[in-house]
Design a protein around this motif. Structure first.
Motif, PDB file in Angstrom:
ATOM      1  N   ASP A  80      -2.648  -9.842   4.355  1.00 51.11           N
ATOM      2  CA  ASP A  80      -1.753 -10.368   3.752  1.00 51.11           C
ATOM      3  C   ASP A  80      -0.645  -9.036   3.437  1.00 51.11           C
ATOM      4  OD1 ASP A  80      -3.646 -12.118   1.483  1.00 51.11           O
ATOM      5  OD2 ASP A  80      -4.490 -11.349   1.090  1.00 51.11           O
ATOM      6  N   TYR A  81      -1.683  -8.318   4.013  1.00 53.21           N
ATOM      7  CA  TYR A  81      -0.128  -6.903   3.777  1.00 53.21           C
ATOM      8  C   TYR A  81       0.910  -7.339   4.831  1.00 53.21           C
ATOM      9  CZ  TYR A  81      -3.622  -3.968   0.206  1.00 53.21           C
ATOM     10  OH  TYR A  81      -4.294  -3.577  -0.243  1.00 53.21           O
ATOM     11  N   PHE A  82       0.231  -7.649   6.087  1.00 53.77           N
ATOM     12  CA  PHE A  82       1.252  -7.812   6.687  1.00 53.77           C
ATOM     13  C   PHE A  82       2.052  -8.998   6.839  1.00 53.77           C
ATOM     14  CE2 PHE A  82      -2.468  -6.643   9.779  1.00 53.77           C
ATOM     15  CZ  PHE A  82      -2.661  -5.573  10.389  1.00 53.77           C
ATOM     16  N   ARG A  83       2.190  -9.578   5.750  1.00 50.48           N
ATOM     17  CA  ARG A  83       3.332 -10.508   5.464  1.00 50.48           C
ATOM     18  C   ARG A  83       4.370  -9.961   4.328  1.00 50.48           C
ATOM     19  NH1 ARG A  83      -1.125 -14.143   4.302  1.00 50.48           N
ATOM     20  NH2 ARG A  83      -1.331 -16.007   6.226  1.00 50.48           N
ATOM     21  N   GLN A  84       3.380  -8.545   3.510  1.00 48.43           N
ATOM     22  CA  GLN A  84       4.977  -7.867   3.141  1.00 48.43           C
ATOM     23  C   GLN A  84       4.998  -6.047   4.427  1.00 48.43           C
ATOM     24  OE1 GLN A  84       5.452  -9.011  -0.234  1.00 48.43           O
ATOM     25  NE2 GLN A  84       3.967 -10.881   0.452  1.00 48.43           N
ATOM     26  N   GLY A  85       4.884  -6.193   5.436  1.00 46.61           N
ATOM     27  CA  GLY A  85       5.623  -5.232   6.057  1.00 46.61           C
ATOM     28  C   GLY A  85       4.716  -3.903   6.386  1.00 46.61           C
ATOM     29  N   THR A 127      -6.561   1.692   2.537  1.00 47.91           N
ATOM     30  CA  THR A 127      -5.682   2.285   2.578  1.00 47.91           C
ATOM     31  C   THR A 127      -5.261   2.182   3.275  1.00 47.91           C
ATOM     32  OG1 THR A 127      -6.811   3.247   4.441  1.00 47.91           O
ATOM     33  CG2 THR A 127      -7.279   4.340   2.023  1.00 47.91           C
ATOM     34  N   LEU A 128      -3.025   2.689   3.319  1.00 45.85           N
ATOM     35  CA  LEU A 128      -2.358   2.158   3.969  1.00 45.85           C
ATOM     36  C   LEU A 128      -1.605   2.832   5.229  1.00 45.85           C
ATOM     37  CD1 LEU A 128       0.247   0.374   1.448  1.00 45.85           C
ATOM     38  CD2 LEU A 128      -2.037  -0.508   3.182  1.00 45.85           C
ATOM     39  N   ASP A 129      -1.044   2.540   6.607  1.00 45.45           N
ATOM     40  CA  ASP A 129      -0.101   3.739   6.970  1.00 45.45           C
ATOM     41  C   ASP A 129       0.894   5.092   6.768  1.00 45.45           C
ATOM     42  OD1 ASP A 129       1.308   2.344   7.358  1.00 45.45           O
ATOM     43  OD2 ASP A 129       1.818   1.240   9.682  1.00 45.45           O
ATOM     44  N   THR A 130       1.498   4.360   5.687  1.00 51.21           N
ATOM     45  CA  THR A 130       2.238   4.724   4.422  1.00 51.21           C
ATOM     46  C   THR A 130       1.895   6.187   3.558  1.00 51.21           C
ATOM     47  OG1 THR A 130       2.852   3.385   3.055  1.00 51.21           O
ATOM     48  CG2 THR A 130       4.217   3.479   4.803  1.00 51.21           C
ATOM     49  N   ASN A 131      -0.052   6.115   3.907  1.00 50.23           N
ATOM     50  CA  ASN A 131      -0.152   7.346   3.005  1.00 50.23           C
ATOM     51  C   ASN A 131      -0.225   6.230   1.732  1.00 50.23           C
ATOM     52  OD1 ASN A 131      -0.828   9.200   4.620  1.00 50.23           O
ATOM     53  ND2 ASN A 131       1.676  10.153   4.066  1.00 50.23           N
ATOM     54  N   SER A 220       6.177  -4.583  -1.952  1.00 51.41           N
ATOM     55  CA  SER A 220       6.587  -5.752  -2.682  1.00 51.41           C
ATOM     56  C   SER A 220       5.359  -5.844  -3.901  1.00 51.41           C
ATOM     57  CB  SER A 220       6.795  -6.269  -1.976  1.00 51.41           C
ATOM     58  OG  SER A 220       7.316  -8.021  -3.275  1.00 51.41           O
ATOM     59  N   VAL A 221       5.532  -5.488  -4.994  1.00 52.39           N
ATOM     60  CA  VAL A 221       4.663  -5.710  -5.878  1.00 52.39           C
ATOM     61  C   VAL A 221       4.258  -6.813  -6.145  1.00 52.39           C
ATOM     62  CG1 VAL A 221       3.681  -4.587  -8.710  1.00 52.39           C
ATOM     63  CG2 VAL A 221       5.053  -3.674  -6.998  1.00 52.39           C
ATOM     64  N   GLU A 222       5.632  -8.245  -6.753  1.00 48.84           N
ATOM     65  CA  GLU A 222       5.266  -9.114  -7.024  1.00 48.84           C
ATOM     66  C   GLU A 222       5.027 -10.207  -5.649  1.00 48.84           C
ATOM     67  OE1 GLU A 222       8.378 -12.665  -7.869  1.00 48.84           O
ATOM     68  OE2 GLU A 222       9.352 -11.159  -7.829  1.00 48.84           O
ATOM     69  N   GLY A 223       5.124  -9.208  -4.804  1.00 47.47           N
ATOM     70  CA  GLY A 223       4.570 -10.232  -3.266  1.00 47.47           C
ATOM     71  C   GLY A 223       2.698  -9.722  -2.925  1.00 47.47           C
ATOM     72  N   ILE A 224       2.741  -8.465  -3.693  1.00 48.11           N
ATOM     73  CA  ILE A 224       1.148  -8.616  -3.125  1.00 48.11           C
ATOM     74  C   ILE A 224      -0.121  -9.370  -4.419  1.00 48.11           C
ATOM     75  CG2 ILE A 224      -0.415  -6.250  -3.681  1.00 48.11           C
ATOM     76  CD1 ILE A 224       0.953  -6.427  -1.189  1.00 48.11           C
TER      77      ILE A 224
END
Length: 234
Positions: A80-85, A127-131, A220-224
């Motif tokens: 789901d994260y990969f689809r949001q970049g 956790t994401l690689d963007t902190n 994208s909060v809407e996408g997540i």
């Protein structure tokens, strides 16, 4: 009038203290997860074939045995994260309902909100690689009436942090969406400078309710929210 100002000032101070505790806890959680991920990679250093096979796979949460009617599969997944970049680097999953709900609710957990009456709980901290950090907490209600009540309580918690003094972190206006047989309200969040910084969403699908919050990430909060709602309805 002076007494009213004092009460308002005290309420703002209490919210600030509560959020500071949550922010500190989130930083500690992120650090612990990062250490866990490094430890896992070190443990497989002597297995090059296994490492080569698994390196290409997306990060995924460990999957405990699901509770009745609700398990980790109903939570946001790495794809789901990969689809949001976004690129997830680690996750911690639990089925106890003791994960803090959001930056606004402080130490309140889903178990607190439901008074322990849910038929099942599930939560994940990514956790994401963007902190960045994503926290999701879900519960399965014994009846539709209970689910409605919990949904309303979650909305009230979020709305409590919409009306803040200038220069304070806060949630923005609500947006609604419907997907996969469920509904959600999502709210962008803004830092003290007024810049967008993630957001939060309250989800409902049948007797399942959940709260999802993304912090410190350009997402994208809407996408997540849409992805999380589809998972909750699955």
């Amino acid at each position: 009038m002076t007494e009213n100002r004092a009460v308002q000032h005290q309420a703002v101070q209490q919210k600030s203290v509560r959020r500071n505790r949550v922010a500190a806890a989130a930083c500690v959680a992120a650090a612990l997860i990062a250490v866990s991920v490094v430890g896992t990679r070190s443990a497989t250093a002597d297995e090059p074939a296994h490492r080569a096979a698994t390196t290409a796979q997306p990060a995924a949460a460990a999957v405990p045995a699901p509770g009745p009617g609700l398990g980790s599969a109903a939570l946001v997944q790495s794809e789901d994260y990969f689809r949001q970049g976004l690129n997830p680097v680690g996750a911690t999953v639990a089925l106890t309902g003791r994960q803090g709900l959001s930056a606004c609710s402080g130490e309140t957990t889903m178990r607190d909100l439901t008074k322990g009456s849910a038929t099942a709980y599930a939560s994940v901290t990514w956790t994401l690689d963007t902190n960045g950090l994503l926290i999701e907490s879900a519960a399965s209600a014994p009846t539709g009436t209970a689910a409605t009540a919990w949904e309303q309580q979650l909305v009230a918690l979020v709305q409590d942090c919409q009306d803040e003094p200038a220069g304070h972190w806060h949630y923005g206006a609500a947006h609604t969406l419907t997907a996969a047989g469920g509904t959600a309200r999502w709210y962008p969040s803004y830092n003290g400078d007024g810049a967008a910084s993630g957001g939060v969403a309250v989800l409902r699908s049948g007797t399942r309710v959940a709260l999802v919050e993304v912090t410190g990430a350009a997402a994208s909060v809407e996408g997540i929210t849409t992805a999380a709602l589809k998972r909750l309805a699955s």
